[in-house]
Design an enzyme around this catalytic site. Structure first.
Site, PDB file in Angstrom:
ATOM      1  CG  HIS A 128      -1.743   1.282   1.305  1.00  0.00           C
ATOM      2  ND1 HIS A 128      -1.308   2.417   1.956  1.00  0.00           N
ATOM      3  CD2 HIS A 128      -2.947   1.597   0.782  1.00  0.00           C
ATOM      4  CE1 HIS A 128      -2.212   3.365   1.841  1.00  0.00           C
ATOM      5  NE2 HIS A 128      -3.220   2.897   1.140  1.00  0.00           N
ATOM      6  CB  CYS A 129       3.689   2.256   2.067  1.00  0.00           C
ATOM      7  SG  CYS A 129       2.798   1.977   3.610  1.00  0.00           S
ATOM      8  CB  ILE A 130       6.669   1.774  -1.981  1.00  0.00           C
ATOM      9  CG1 ILE A 130       7.342   1.450  -0.657  1.00  0.00           C
ATOM     10  CG2 ILE A 130       7.686   2.348  -2.974  1.00  0.00           C
ATOM     11  CD1 ILE A 130       7.899   2.638   0.063  1.00  0.00           C
TER      12      ILE A 130
ATOM     13  CB  ILE B 261      -0.455   4.143  -2.832  1.00  0.00           C
ATOM     14  CG1 ILE B 261      -0.878   2.998  -3.760  1.00  0.00           C
ATOM     15  CG2 ILE B 261      -1.646   5.039  -2.508  1.00  0.00           C
ATOM     16  CD1 ILE B 261      -1.948   2.101  -3.210  1.00  0.00           C
ATOM     17  CG  ASP B 262       1.670   5.970   1.501  1.00  0.00           C
ATOM     18  OD1 ASP B 262       0.548   5.588   1.103  1.00  0.00           O
ATOM     19  OD2 ASP B 262       2.162   5.615   2.582  1.00  0.00           O
TER      20      ASP B 262
END
Length: 419
Positions: A259-261, A263-264
């Site tokens: 989810h992080c790399i 998307i954020d």
């Protein structure tokens, strides 16, 4: 019955947080709108990688309970929002789950309550989106109720750093909110770091992942030209890492996932574009490089087969490891999906093996895991290591394969193709 905290969202973020709080003696209720998740938890069953059924049983023994009834929020002195914030089509974070959760909390808001948003989002969300909803009923944030942002730092599969020993950043909408939120987290987390405000806390999370995103893109782009120049980038990185200062090793791969790399950093880029009117060029270039890696791996696979006098069309390609990270079952944003799509679109017959994924759900339907790994490796025209799970003896697998493509740089044999 009262609760120290109700955690809204029992996923990869909310459930580990609930575990730590419960084991440290807080009375914890996990709220989720999915009845099957609630039923499973109350029956002692885990649905995420990092927690086992035994972990859930221990939580239940400590007093934890799950509920799909939002009236439990009326019991809470603190409510924490841990719901997904995926990207919308325009690149903005989809705040539907956040606004839904906050509206639910607002219906049960009472004086003195602390509300914390942990879901990753763009800077200003806590103050501009969450605060007005909480104040609709007449209560004032910072006086009657308290509001803060605390970025989640869950790292699935990390056996060293968990909720308790990972420093917790906390930023309130007002100084009183920061003080209240800091005191709450100090009850079950070793180190709590107060931020200047909620915007600083929101941006800190985006900086952490943007830093990783950009550096991964750097080595991914280097992997391409180092291959063309006949340079072993993996050895280059090992050499550079011997410097005891000024360098941190990042490694190339078939793409980025989770989810992080992927998307954020787009949240930050979206904020810069919409509010300031110009691009965040580093992020947008990094996104372009990282998102192109599955196609690059597919082209390399085609080249490897050509060297063996085989066409990609009609060849049998086995993918090893389809999760976004090693040793877990989480497939969110896994680069294995677009890689498989490219290979199939270009005519290859694709199969897969992953010790953590019995059935792989691709956009055009589910794919069953190969039944016999040894036979599948020997019979495939090309085996591609996409994720290096510990369960794999990669050197042995590479030795049995007709042709082997290592996208993780873990093999040492000179006869293996590496990214």
């Amino acid at each position: 019955m009262s609760a120290d905290v109700v955690i809204v969202g029992m996923g990869y973020v909310g459930l580990p947080l609930a575990q730590e709080a419960a084991l440290q003696g807080l009375s914890v209720v996990g709220f989720d709108i999915n009845p099957s998740v609630v039923e499973g938890l109350n029956a002692g069953h885990s649905h995420i990688d990092d927690l086992s059924d035994d972990d859930i049983q221990a939580m239940l023994s400590a007093g934890f309970r799950a509920s799909a009834d939002d009236s439990v929020l009326a019991e809470a002195s603190t409510a924490i929002v841990c719901v997904p914030t995926p990207l919308a089509r325009d690149g903005a974070p989809d705040l539907g789950a956040v606004t839904g959760a906050v509206s639910t909390i607002a219906r049960h808001l009472r004086s003195g309550m602390l509300v914390v948003l942990e879901s990753t989002t763009w800077p200003g969300t806590t103050e501009e989106i969450v605060r007005p909803v909480l104040e609709e009923g007449g209560m004032i944030v910072g006086t009657d109720v308290f509001l803060a942002f605390s970025p989640e730092r869950i790292d699935p599969g990390n056996a060293t750093y968990g909720v308790r020993n990972t420093p917790k950043v906390v930023g309130g909408v007002t100084p009183a909110c920061t003080e209240r939120a800091t005191a709450f987290y100090q009850r079950f987390i070793d180190t709590v770091v107060p931020a200047k405000g909620s915007r600083e806390a929101e941006t800190a999370k985006l900086l952490e992942n943007t830093y990783r995103h950009i550096n991964i893109a750097l080595v991914n782009e280097m992997a391409r030209f180092c291959h063309e120049l006949g340079i072993d980038l993996w050895n280059v990185i090992d050499l550079a890492a011997t410097k005891p200062f000024g360098f941190q090793a990042f490694y190339p791969g078939p793409g980025v996932g989770g989810h992080c790399i992927p998307i954020d950093p787009n949240y930050l880029s979206y904020t810069v574009r919409t509010r300031l009117g110009y691009p965040f060029r580093f992020v947008e270039l990094a996104q372009e490089v990282n998102s192109s890696m599955p196609a690059y791996v597919a082209r390399r696979a085609q080249d490897i087969l050509n060297e063996d006098a085989k066409a990609l069309r009609g060849s049998h390609i086995l993918l090893l490891g389809v999760t976004y990270k090693r040793n877990i079952a989480d497939q969110r944003e896994s680069p294995a999906v677009p890689l498989a799509e490219y290979l199939r679109e270009w005519g290859a017959e694709v199969s897969y093996h992953d010790p953590n994924v019995p059935t792989w759900n691709l956009p055009d339907g589910p794919l069953e895991r190969v039944a016999n790994l040894d036979h599948a490796v020997k019979s495939a025209d090309l085996v591609i290591l996409v994720q290096n799970h510990d369960a794999y003896d990669v050197e042995a697998l590479a030795g049995r394969a007709q042709s082997f493509f290592d996208t993780r740089g873990v093999t040492t044999s000179s006869g293996v193709n590496r990214l």
